[in-house]
Write an enzyme that holds these catalytic residues in place. Sequence first.
Site, PDB file in Angstrom:
ATOM      1  N   ASP A   1      -1.951   4.384  17.817  1.00 43.66           N
ATOM      2  CA  ASP A   1      -2.586   3.062  17.803  1.00 43.66           C
ATOM      3  C   ASP A   1      -1.825   2.051  16.961  1.00 43.66           C
ATOM      4  OD1 ASP A   1      -4.695   2.410  19.418  1.00 43.66           O
ATOM      5  OD2 ASP A   1      -6.267   2.960  18.011  1.00 43.66           O
TER       6      ASP A   1
ATOM      7  N   ASP B   1       0.853  -1.184   0.000  1.00 44.69           N
ATOM      8  CA  ASP B   1       0.000   0.000   0.000  1.00 44.69           C
ATOM      9  C   ASP B   1       0.888   1.233   0.000  1.00 44.69           C
ATOM     10  OD1 ASP B   1      -2.393   1.751   0.748  1.00 44.69           O
ATOM     11  OD2 ASP B   1      -3.235  -0.250   1.052  1.00 44.69           O
TER      12      ASP B   1
ATOM     13  N   HIS C   1      -3.991   6.195   3.122  1.00 40.99           N
ATOM     14  CA  HIS C   1      -4.570   4.923   2.689  1.00 40.99           C
ATOM     15  C   HIS C   1      -3.923   3.737   3.394  1.00 40.99           C
ATOM     16  CE1 HIS C   1      -5.894   1.718  -0.147  1.00 40.99           C
ATOM     17  NE2 HIS C   1      -6.937   2.521  -0.341  1.00 40.99           N
TER      18      HIS C   1
ATOM     19  N   SER D   1     -11.053  -1.580  -0.565  1.00 40.18           N
ATOM     20  CA  SER D   1      -9.762  -1.434   0.122  1.00 40.18           C
ATOM     21  C   SER D   1      -9.917  -1.620   1.625  1.00 40.18           C
ATOM     22  CB  SER D   1      -9.168  -0.048  -0.145  1.00 40.18           C
ATOM     23  OG  SER D   1      -8.641   0.036  -1.440  1.00 40.18           O
TER      24      SER D   1
END
Length: 654
Positions: free
Chosen positions: A335, A326, A355, A526
């Site tokens: 996180d 990606d 993304h 996605s």
Amino acid sequence: MRRGMRGAEGTASMETDLCKGWALHPASLRSSVCTAVHASGTMADPMSTKIAWEENTLKLISTVLMGLFVLAPLITGGCMLPAGGGGTAAHTFTVSGHVDSSDPAASPDWLILYIPCLEVYLKTDLTDGAFEFRVTASAGTGYVDAEFYAEGHHPAVKTIRRSDAVYDVQLSAAATVDVSGSLDYALPQAAGTGALSAAAPEQLRQSREPTDEPDSLLVRTDNTRRDKDTIANQFPEAGVVYRKHSDLLEIRPLQTDQVREIYDTLRKNPAVKWIRPNERIYATDMVVPNDPKFDQQWHLPAVYLPYAWKLTTGTRTPPLSFGIMDTLADKHHPDLSGQIREQIPLLGSTAPEHHGTHVAGIIGAATDNREGVAGAIWHNRMYSYGVLSDTLGGSDGSLAEGIGQAADLGVDIINMSLGGTSPLEATKEELEKADAKGILLIAAAGNKPAPDRHTTFYPAAYSEVLAVGAVEAGSDGSLKVADYSLLGSDSDPVLLFAPGGSRSGPGILSTTIQELGYYTTDAGTSMAAPLAAGIAGLVLSREPTLSPDAVMQRLYDTGTSLAFDGHDRRLINAYAAVAGSYLHDTRIRFTAQEGEYQGLSYWATIKGRQFSAAIPAGTYSLTAVLPVEGGPDWTMERTAIVQDGKTLDIKLDI
């Protein structure tokens, strides 16, 4: 059709211990019909009037004969209750006779003897209708229940007192009717209080809190068998179970409104030390993490992930590893800082982008850490390969290089939320190598609205890859195939789907870069692919020896059916997939609510996602249970009217 996903589940019928777990051993077999207990005490399959027993005839006869020798000393130990506290000398008596049918076409097939206080069944086939059992027991007037079966006819029931030696039974010739139907998991709702919000953690916790009144009673008596037998015989229409180790009687009336009546009656019995409602207890149904934004992640309960976490959160040594093809993900995100082990830029830029960061959070954001959102798999190692630029563009060469590096590193799963409409020759070669190494390959099915929804999309279309389409939530919270999700061709359809969010409704909440506020929603296939990847990781963490093909097939076979365009498409079901709970293991029981055979139970035969039974017409209590070891079962209970040719749909829910 993707390799490893055959498009149809196996049709093997249920061949498991189906009496086990029902906890119904009534004083009469009219309340629960199960097959024989063998000498070892292990129950076989539940009875169905349509099951052919010919193959097991010799085995069953020999089992019964051996069982009688094994059971003799047990019965001698006082199972057959003395009539008045008198002598307990053992003697051998014979139960024998001949079974005739009132219908010449209905020859009796087999006989069951039930010894209640041992909770033991003896079963044998009949030769020309004749039978004989020799039983050794203590003196007295105990009893044995007998049932006779002929295919397509009602069972005939008779209680045998031990003084009886020979008797005849007429078999009812009333014909049964066929009932059949489909079986599936219930399709969950995506939204709780509205289209844009999921069920809050408080609602999830309360959804299975016990609200039903107890439907049975526990009784402690003076420590004599006679007292227990007297009480059991006092309520012949109720199911009575003697719990040997705790020395308790459990009384389960056929109608729950009879609990109070039985309670009041037994309170006056001087032999009863105490009587209590048999209070219900429940498993802790799901795991609700303390991440503050979890209540906005509707996609997690939409695939039953909080239930799957009860079985595993991905704990394994070493943790499952993921290669994410990606844009680069932000490994310094609060996180993700402990989850992303390495960033590997392949197109020059070292800056994290939205993304890839969003995809990484869906797979494995740190969970139950009082921070942000929850990921699908809590324990993981993620490697972020920057095969796309900040403009979301990449090439066959960059993707092939990323896959090759991840395969050499030895990751377990590769996620590809990307692709194009032209074949990728270099990528194809690396996919084949990665597949040969046992790496599970998952890709987004691609996004295109109608009329181009059957466009071929790569790498999702390659046979080594599991293609994942997207579902979205409607305004009423119902789930449907997303209007942007590519579907594959008719000859090679996309069969597995996961929540991908909506462009106009609720999206998928996950991590993002700091410039966008660390958390945001997005939508597309996605988002569906990494959710499937995380769930696949949970499956592998629990069963690490599964092959990629086996995991693909598991995700499909345990998926919830999506009624869409004639193909058997499935929504991924995390709880069923992790548990390995296949619908053909469901137990379906029809219990007559009225008429001559009230209380008599029939079991359905199950093949794949279809079931059938041959039972008398009438009104039944229909119960279906798919057991889950270590978690709550999938269940369904309702009243069913059975008529000739009746079809039913059964939707199991948690």
